[in-house]
Scaffold this motif. Structure first.
Motif, PDB file in Angstrom:
ATOM      1  N   ASN A 114       8.920  13.771   4.244  1.00  0.00           N
ATOM      2  CA  ASN A 114       8.857  14.631   3.063  1.00  0.00           C
ATOM      3  C   ASN A 114       7.683  15.593   3.119  1.00  0.00           C
ATOM      4  N   ASP A 115       6.565  15.171   3.732  1.00  0.00           N
ATOM      5  CA  ASP A 115       5.405  16.048   3.852  1.00  0.00           C
ATOM      6  C   ASP A 115       5.718  17.292   4.685  1.00  0.00           C
ATOM      7  N   ALA A 127       2.063  19.914   0.338  1.00  0.00           N
ATOM      8  CA  ALA A 127       1.044  18.861   0.196  1.00  0.00           C
ATOM      9  C   ALA A 127       1.759  17.530  -0.024  1.00  0.00           C
ATOM     10  N   PRO A 128       1.126  16.425   0.306  1.00  0.00           N
ATOM     11  CA  PRO A 128       1.762  15.118   0.083  1.00  0.00           C
ATOM     12  C   PRO A 128       2.168  14.943  -1.388  1.00  0.00           C
ATOM     13  N   GLN A 129       3.462  14.748  -1.617  1.00  0.00           N
ATOM     14  CA  GLN A 129       3.958  14.616  -2.987  1.00  0.00           C
ATOM     15  C   GLN A 129       4.805  13.366  -3.191  1.00  0.00           C
ATOM     16  N   SER A 130       5.233  12.759  -2.125  1.00  0.00           N
ATOM     17  CA  SER A 130       6.025  11.538  -2.279  1.00  0.00           C
ATOM     18  C   SER A 130       5.436  10.453  -1.387  1.00  0.00           C
ATOM     19  N   VAL A 141       0.875  -1.165   0.000  1.00  0.00           N
ATOM     20  CA  VAL A 141       0.000   0.000   0.000  1.00  0.00           C
ATOM     21  C   VAL A 141       0.918   1.223   0.000  1.00  0.00           C
ATOM     22  N   TYR A 142       0.600   2.200  -0.830  1.00  0.00           N
ATOM     23  CA  TYR A 142       1.374   3.446  -0.807  1.00  0.00           C
ATOM     24  C   TYR A 142       0.896   4.296   0.356  1.00  0.00           C
TER      25      TYR A 142
END
Length: 54
Positions: free
Chosen positions: A11-12, A17-20, A4-5
């Protein structure tokens, strides 16, 4: 193995915004098996999948 991602908290904190995303909990195991007699219909290849890994 498939996962699951999930968003990376480290990183957030840097981005607005969540990007990775990183691998979360495993979801299933995917393997290929070569057996020309058992899987003759698919050229000798079988793809069993194990769900709900723990």
């Amino acid at each position: 193995m498939a996962y699951v991602y999930k968003s990376s908290p480290e990183n957030d904190a840097v981005f607005p915004a969540p990007q990775s995303f990183v691998a979360g909990d495993p979801t299933n195991v995917q393997i290929s098996i070569k057996d020309s007699k058992k899987y003759a219909d698919s050229g000798g290849w079988g793809w069993p999948v194990r769900e709900r890994c723990r």
